[in-house]
Every structure is written in C-alpha cells, then in structure tokens.
Motif scaffolding. Structure first.
Motif, mmCIF file in Angstrom:
data_model
loop_
_atom_site.group_PDB
_atom_site.id
_atom_site.type_symbol
_atom_site.label_atom_id
_atom_site.label_comp_id
_atom_site.label_asym_id
_atom_site.label_seq_id
_atom_site.Cartn_x
_atom_site.Cartn_y
_atom_site.Cartn_z
ATOM 1 N N ALA A 78 0.821 -1.216 0.000
ATOM 2 C CA ALA A 78 0.000 0.000 0.000
ATOM 3 C C ALA A 78 0.853 1.263 0.000
ATOM 4 O O ALA A 78 0.538 2.234 -0.690
ATOM 5 C CB ALA A 78 -0.929 -0.018 1.217
ATOM 6 N N THR A 79 1.949 1.246 0.760
ATOM 7 C CA THR A 79 2.817 2.421 0.843
ATOM 8 C C THR A 79 3.272 2.870 -0.537
ATOM 9 O O THR A 79 3.162 4.039 -0.895
ATOM 10 C CB THR A 79 4.065 2.081 1.688
ATOM 11 O OG1 THR A 79 3.635 1.662 2.969
ATOM 12 C CG2 THR A 79 4.976 3.272 1.818
ATOM 13 N N CYS A 82 0.418 4.164 -2.731
ATOM 14 C CA CYS A 82 0.035 5.506 -2.317
ATOM 15 C C CYS A 82 0.983 6.519 -2.931
ATOM 16 O O CYS A 82 0.564 7.554 -3.445
ATOM 17 C CB CYS A 82 0.042 5.606 -0.795
ATOM 18 S SG CYS A 82 -0.070 7.285 -0.192
ATOM 19 N N ARG A 83 2.263 6.211 -2.891
ATOM 20 C CA ARG A 83 3.249 7.147 -3.425
ATOM 21 C C ARG A 83 3.127 7.304 -4.940
ATOM 22 O O ARG A 83 3.550 8.303 -5.496
ATOM 23 C CB ARG A 83 4.660 6.697 -3.041
ATOM 24 C CG ARG A 83 4.900 6.899 -1.548
ATOM 25 C CD ARG A 83 6.204 6.323 -1.062
ATOM 26 N NE ARG A 83 6.365 6.638 0.359
ATOM 27 C CZ ARG A 83 7.503 7.021 0.915
ATOM 28 N NH1 ARG A 83 8.572 7.142 0.180
ATOM 29 N NH2 ARG A 83 7.562 7.275 2.199
ATOM 30 N N ARG A 88 -6.380 5.262 -0.663
ATOM 31 C CA ARG A 88 -7.699 4.847 -0.208
ATOM 32 C C ARG A 88 -8.081 5.517 1.104
ATOM 33 O O ARG A 88 -7.229 6.039 1.820
ATOM 34 C CB ARG A 88 -7.737 3.339 0.023
ATOM 35 C CG ARG A 88 -7.038 2.922 1.309
ATOM 36 C CD ARG A 88 -7.219 1.464 1.654
ATOM 37 N NE ARG A 88 -8.614 1.155 1.960
ATOM 38 C CZ ARG A 88 -9.027 -0.059 2.302
ATOM 39 N NH1 ARG A 88 -8.168 -1.049 2.369
ATOM 40 N NH2 ARG A 88 -10.287 -0.278 2.575
ATOM 41 N N PHE A 106 -0.640 16.033 7.826
ATOM 42 C CA PHE A 106 0.751 16.363 7.502
ATOM 43 C C PHE A 106 1.555 15.092 7.169
ATOM 44 O O PHE A 106 2.400 15.101 6.268
ATOM 45 C CB PHE A 106 1.381 17.118 8.676
ATOM 46 C CG PHE A 106 2.854 17.370 8.507
ATOM 47 C CD1 PHE A 106 3.324 18.326 7.615
ATOM 48 C CD2 PHE A 106 3.780 16.644 9.246
ATOM 49 C CE1 PHE A 106 4.683 18.553 7.456
ATOM 50 C CE2 PHE A 106 5.138 16.859 9.096
ATOM 51 C CZ PHE A 106 5.592 17.816 8.194
ATOM 52 N N VAL A 107 1.296 14.015 7.912
ATOM 53 C CA VAL A 107 1.997 12.750 7.645
ATOM 54 C C VAL A 107 1.777 12.331 6.197
ATOM 55 O O VAL A 107 2.721 11.953 5.491
ATOM 56 C CB VAL A 107 1.502 11.642 8.603
ATOM 57 C CG1 VAL A 107 2.006 10.279 8.161
ATOM 58 C CG2 VAL A 107 1.953 11.920 10.025
ATOM 59 N N ALA A 108 0.531 12.443 5.742
ATOM 60 C CA ALA A 108 0.223 12.045 4.368
ATOM 61 C C ALA A 108 0.904 12.966 3.357
ATOM 62 O O ALA A 108 1.428 12.509 2.343
ATOM 63 C CB ALA A 108 -1.284 12.050 4.149
ATOM 64 N N SER A 110 3.667 14.733 3.766
ATOM 65 C CA SER A 110 5.124 14.640 3.723
ATOM 66 C C SER A 110 5.594 13.260 3.288
ATOM 67 O O SER A 110 6.622 13.153 2.625
ATOM 68 C CB SER A 110 5.753 15.079 5.043
ATOM 69 O OG SER A 110 5.640 14.085 5.997
ATOM 70 N N HIS A 111 4.842 12.208 3.597
ATOM 71 C CA HIS A 111 5.289 10.867 3.208
ATOM 72 C C HIS A 111 4.582 10.355 1.958
ATOM 73 O O HIS A 111 5.225 9.836 1.062
ATOM 74 C CB HIS A 111 5.125 9.894 4.372
ATOM 75 C CG HIS A 111 6.029 10.233 5.523
ATOM 76 N ND1 HIS A 111 7.305 9.753 5.626
ATOM 77 C CD2 HIS A 111 5.858 11.051 6.582
ATOM 78 C CE1 HIS A 111 7.881 10.253 6.703
ATOM 79 N NE2 HIS A 111 7.028 11.044 7.299
ATOM 80 N N GLY A 112 3.256 10.516 1.907
ATOM 81 C CA GLY A 112 2.512 10.036 0.743
ATOM 82 C C GLY A 112 2.819 10.849 -0.501
ATOM 83 O O GLY A 112 3.122 10.307 -1.563
ATOM 84 N N GLU A 123 0.142 21.865 1.658
ATOM 85 C CA GLU A 123 -0.737 20.806 1.178
ATOM 86 C C GLU A 123 -1.706 20.379 2.285
ATOM 87 O O GLU A 123 -2.905 20.221 2.052
ATOM 88 C CB GLU A 123 0.107 19.615 0.730
ATOM 89 C CG GLU A 123 -0.660 18.519 0.051
ATOM 90 C CD GLU A 123 -1.151 18.932 -1.323
ATOM 91 O OE1 GLU A 123 -0.360 19.523 -2.078
ATOM 92 O OE2 GLU A 123 -2.323 18.661 -1.639
ATOM 93 N N ARG A 156 -6.913 13.386 4.812
ATOM 94 C CA ARG A 156 -5.610 12.732 4.887
ATOM 95 C C ARG A 156 -5.260 12.073 3.555
ATOM 96 O O ARG A 156 -4.128 12.183 3.077
ATOM 97 C CB ARG A 156 -5.657 11.685 6.010
ATOM 98 C CG ARG A 156 -4.320 11.274 6.532
ATOM 99 C CD ARG A 156 -4.451 10.450 7.783
ATOM 100 N NE ARG A 156 -5.219 9.235 7.560
ATOM 101 C CZ ARG A 156 -5.510 8.361 8.501
ATOM 102 N NH1 ARG A 156 -5.102 8.561 9.751
ATOM 103 N NH2 ARG A 156 -6.204 7.283 8.243
ATOM 104 N N LEU A 158 -6.371 12.983 0.663
ATOM 105 C CA LEU A 158 -6.142 14.049 -0.316
ATOM 106 C C LEU A 158 -4.751 14.640 -0.201
ATOM 107 O O LEU A 158 -4.132 14.995 -1.203
ATOM 108 C CB LEU A 158 -7.145 15.181 -0.082
ATOM 109 C CG LEU A 158 -8.525 14.964 -0.649
ATOM 110 C CD1 LEU A 158 -9.388 16.157 -0.313
ATOM 111 C CD2 LEU A 158 -8.402 14.789 -2.147
ATOM 112 N N ALA A 160 -2.137 13.256 0.371
ATOM 113 C CA ALA A 160 -1.145 12.398 -0.280
ATOM 114 C C ALA A 160 -1.115 12.649 -1.793
ATOM 115 O O ALA A 160 -0.391 11.969 -2.506
ATOM 116 C CB ALA A 160 -1.433 10.925 0.023
#
Lengths: 246, 353
Positions: A78-79, A82-83, A88, A106-108, A110-112, A123, A156, A158, A160
């Motif tokens: 999934a990771t 997502c990238r 989802r 923010f997690v999404a 910066s990482h997604g 974002e 969240r 979005l 990403a």
C-alpha cells in the motif's frame, strides 16, 4: 462497456481472493480511466471492501493482477501504491488518535506526496480547508466525532496528492445533510480531475457523483455501466431484493 | 491544490519552549563544570543519573512514540557492556571501546530487527525478553567472561581513579546530551510524525505512504545503540562485568518505571521520570526489599491515577510544552471558513473526549 482498455489508469484482471475456504472475490475484472468517477454498490458481503483492499495494496489477491498507470503493481504494498498516486480511505475511520488533525494530514503530505516541509504544510492546510477542518486542526484525533473522523479520512487521503482516490463508505453512518457536505467536497475533487472509486450504500448520494456504476454480488461483478441502467438491471434488483426474475 | 490560504501558520515552538531551550543549554553547561564542586560520590551518582536518562529516553522513544513496547531491552544494555569488554581485551583503548561497543550493538540490532519487527504488540514484547535471555546464555559461553564469575574492564585501572571518575562523568554527560539531541531531532522531524502515525495505526500509516518497516527499524536500531552506550558506560563506572547483572530484566523494569511515572510519549516525561527514579533510589535505595515494594507500588498508583504520568498530566492541565515535537496550527482571528467550531482552536491538544 464504457472503459476503453487503452486509457485505463487502474486495471485489475482475474482477481480472486480467498480467506481460508471462503472465496470473497471470484474472477473480477475491472478497469477505469483516470478521469472517471465509478460507484460500487452491492449487498453486504459482496466483496466490495475486499476489492478496494486488493486495489489499494492492503493485501495481495490470491490470483490475478493489478496495474496502475501502465505498470504492474500486484506485488507493491500500500505504501508504494500511495506514493504512485493510488490512495484509499477506510470504511471504519483509522485516525492517528494521539496526533492532532493537522498532524494526521501532515503525515500524508510529507510521506505520501513526498513533499518537503513547507510544501507539506501548505498541502496539509489546503486539504483541511477543503474538507472544512481548519477549525479542529489542533484537536487530538481521538476527540473527533464520526463526521470529523470521516472528513479526516478524506483530508488525509487528499494530502497524499492522489491521482485516483478509493473511497470506502465515506458517507456511511452520516445524516443526509452531513453526507451532502461530503458530496460537495467530492464534486470539488472531480473538478480537480481526481479519479474516484466510491463504495457506498446510500445510492442517491453516490449517484450525484458517479458517472458509472458497478454492482457486485457474492464476489462477482454482476452489472457495470451507466448508473440508471445498472439500477434497473434485473440481476441487480434480484441481488438486493431476492426472488423475481433472474 | 493551489488555493491554499496563506494566513494559517504552523508553530513548532512556544515562548516557553524557547526559554526552555536556553535553560537546557545552561543546565548542561553547569553540569559540565559540576565535577569541580562535587564530591567523588556525587560525581558517581550524577553519572548514574545520566545513564538513567538515556535508558528512559530510549525506551520512551521506542514505546511511547513508536508503539514498540519491549521488555527485553536489557539485551542491548548487556551487549553494550559485553562488547566493550571484548574490544578492550583486544587492545582497544577502554574509553574508545565504550563507543565502538555502542556502534556494534546498533549493528547487531539491525539483523535482529529483520525478524523481531515481524512480531506485533505482546509477541514483540515477550519475544524481546526471549532474545535477551538467549543472548545472556550465549555470552556466558564466552571463556573470557567465565560464566557468571564474570570479568572486569581491567584496562581502565591504568587511569588514576579521580581522572577516571571525571572522564566517565563527562562521557556520560556528552552521550546523554548527544543522544537526546539526536532523538529530539528525529522525533521533531517528519520521520517523527511517521513514527507516531505507525504507533497509532500501522495500516493507516501504510495507506498514506509511510514506510512502516523501515521507519520502525530506524527507531529500533537507534534505541539499541543508545541503550548499548548506556550499558558500556555502566560497565565503565562499575568496572566488573557479571552477565546476570547486565542482562537482568530489572533494567527494562526501571526503564518502564521511569517512562510511566514521567509521562509516556512526551519527550520531557522520560527525563523527568529518570530524575524521579534517581531521587527515589538515592533516598530509599538502602531500604532493601521495601525499596522495591515502594517502586512497584508507585508504578501501580501512577498507572491507576495518573496514567499519562507526571509530565503528561502537567502538559494536559497547563498546556505547558518545554520540548515540543508536535505541530500547531495558528489560525488568523478572522478565519470563518475553518469549519464547525472555530473557538476550538485555542483549546486543542490537551482536550479529551
């Protein structure tokens, strides 16, 4: 069929999924173009969420393959999907309870979406604003009510920066008024050319967004096409009401 | 998503936290010159305090921020001491051996993480204990250690006792400062946000693009390294190495005690917890079995009445954050489009449903 295979951004072929002896998905083929909004309906236990999980990479199919943006992603978790832009939301919201609403998003970002700090801030704030959550940005997610948890799932995902968004009963459990607000947000996403796959039981809400409807029953796709035609399909009526002509 | 309001700002620190940062720098500077004014015994005690802070901070990072509750962290404490013995025996300068040992412990924890991080929750916690017990037995097989007879870091004895004491004090202070700074930097950055996200929901973290396993591994290895350094420093203060003292589960019990009392999942909490533990030990450590009963009773009382620990409660009650790792959105006063309850913006973090 309304989906020319050449332009398919997301395609699943021959998907089977078993949990032990239980067959949840059987020979499912699915493809959609990048700018489509596809609704999925079907009785409980039809395999809708399982299909979404296979598409998003939460778990692999028992057989079959999934491709996204022209590449085979069947083996990607999934990771990684997502990238790539395939994101989802969850039917039962899964907030990061101990973090604030802003931190969740923010997690999404910066990482997604893989953004640097300042871009990720923008974002995240943009997603919160779009989903009407700026006012609760500093609340711990565990203190949010159901509506806000549903909105947070959306915000969240979005953040990403998806090209394709997989929504799992984002309107479930909400009042018509509340669900209406979500529909407005999702319509805005359509204006931004984000593709949507949306599982929903509340059909009249789904039909405000979906241009194409798929009905699943017992692990199979039993109808696929223009929404009104699908709703009038005898097999669909049979799946929901039982009896009648088959 | 270009229609972003320019008005909301992200705040990382507060006025209090900026003062706290200066205070921390002053305290560290004072601690650095303190040995001139302290008795030999006090220098030893302070060295122990620094080691406790390292242990508490590392366990807190692992469990409080990362959700990786382990009851086997003594494995890294023991290995830190053991590798230091081995390296010194091979001819390395004993002070250098302390840090080389920490690096080896970190390196060993990497392959260990490959299978341990597949375990979840309770399985991981107990699995780590099993690893610790196994490692203890393996170390006992080393002829240099002579089973439970143990051995000593003999090469330290060439240094004059007072020079040795102060050097170890400074090394412990420097290690503590560096490790806390590294941890703070990690937890405050975007990796820190990912770490907390994994703690709260691993599936959701993966679905928004967080590299779950890699992030957990980074934290696991860092904690192993820090605790390894702590074990090596402890060896330097006590000179003797008996496997059962170092691979004792009491070390993890102390870590858990410090973190629970101080406030799990807050950076300040672990430091405060170590200080509380240190004071209790200093005052009541001589009371034998009653000391241990008191420690246990304190832990029980805290988990019943102050589940968020001292610092968690202070933070909740007074909104005080000295070393904040989180993010706060500062909205302009006129924001009306923010959604349901704009007045909530002031309350925020300390709220509970």
């Amino acid at each position: 069929m309304t989906h020319p295979q050449q332009q398919a951004v997301l395609a699943a072929a021959g998907i089977h999924r078993r949990f032990g002896a239980l067959v949840v998905l059987e020979a499912v083929d699915f493809a959609m173009a990048a700018d489509e909004a596809v609704g999925i309906v079907g009785p409980n236990g039809a395999g809708k969420t399982t299909l979404l999980s296979v598409l998003s990479g939460a778990f692999p199919p028992s057989a079959g393959s999934v491709s996204f943006k022209g590449g085979d992603v069947t083996a990607l978790p999934a990771t990684a999907r997502c990238r790539l832009g395939l994101v989802r939301t969850h039917q039962v919201p899964k907030p990061f309870s101990g973090m604030t609403t802003f931190e969740n998003v923010f997690v999404a970002a910066s990482h997604g979406a893989g953004l640097g700090r300042d871009e990720a801030y923008e974002e995240a704030l943009g997603s919160l604003k779009l989903c009407g959550m700026l006012g609760v940005a500093n609340r711990r997610a565990e203190t949010l009510g159901l509506l806000d948890r549903k909105r947070l799932e959306l915000a969240r995902a979005l953040a990403a920066r998806p090209t394709l968004l997989l929504l799992d009963e984002i309107g479930g459990g909400l009042t018509d008024g509340e669900a209406g607000e979500l529909v407005d947000t999702i319509k805005e996403l359509r204006r931004r050319k984000i593709g949507i796959v949306w599982i929903e039981h509340i059909v009249h809400i789904l039909l405000q967004v979906a241009e194409r409807l798929i009905c699943m029953d017992a692990g199979r796709i039993i109808a696929d096409g223009e929404p009104q035609a699908v709703m009038a399909d005898p097999q669909v009526i049979h799946a929901y009401l039982g009896g009648g002509p088959k | 998503m270009s229609v972003v309001p320019t008005s909301p700002m992200i705040e990382r620190g507060t006025a209090t936290s900026r003062i706290a940062a200066i205070a921390v720098a002053i305290v560290i500077a004072l601690l650095a010159i303190a040995p001139q004014f302290l008795s030999a015994g006090a220098v030893d005690r302070m060295t122990a305090l620094f080691i406790y802070v390292i242990l508490a901070a590392m366990w807190n990072a692992l469990a409080g921020f990362g959700g990786l509750v382990s009851v086997g962290q003594q494995v890294f404490f023991g290995l830190g001491a053991y590798f230091a013995i081995r390296l010194a025996d091979a001819g390395l300068n004993p002070f250098l051996a302390l840090f080389a040992s920490g690096i080896i412990v970190g390196a060993v924890s990497w392959p260990l993480s490959l299978f341990m991080l597949r375990l979840k929750n309770g399985e991981f916690a107990i699995g780590m204990w099993v690893i610790a017990a196994l490692t203890h037995l393996l170390v006992n097989l080393d002829r240099l250690v002579q089973g439970e007879t143990g051995t000593s870091l003999i090469s330290l004895n060439v240094y004059d006792a007072s020079i040795r004491r102060v050097t170890i004090y400074w090394l412990a202070l420097a290690s503590m400062t560096a490790l806390l700074a590294a941890l703070f930097g990690l937890l405050r950055g975007s990796t820190g946000a990912a770490i907390r996200a994994i703690r709260d929901n691993e599936d959701a973290a993966a679905s928004v693009g967080v590299r779950v396993t890699g992030t957990k591994r980074l934290l696991f290895v860092l904690a192993a390294f820090g605790i390894g350094i702590a074990g090596a420093l402890w060896l330097a203060t006590s000179i003797t190495f008996q496997p059962k003292t170092y691979f004792n589960v009491q070390w993890t019990a102390y870590m858990i005690f410090m973190v629970l009392v101080g406030g799990i999942g807050t950076f300040e909490g672990a430091i405060l917890g170590a200080l509380v533990f240190f004071l209790i030990e200093t005052w009541f450590g001589g009371a034998g079995v009653w000391y241990l009963i008191g420690l246990g009773a304190t832990a029980v009382l805290f988990s019943l009445f102050l589940p968020r620990g001292l610092w968690g409660t202070i933070e909740e009650r007074f909104g005080l954050r000295l070393l904040p790792v989180g993010y706060r959105v500062k909205l302009p006063a006129n924001v009306a489009d923010g959604g349901m309850i704009p007045s909530q913006q002031a309350t925020t973090y300390q709220e509970k449903a």
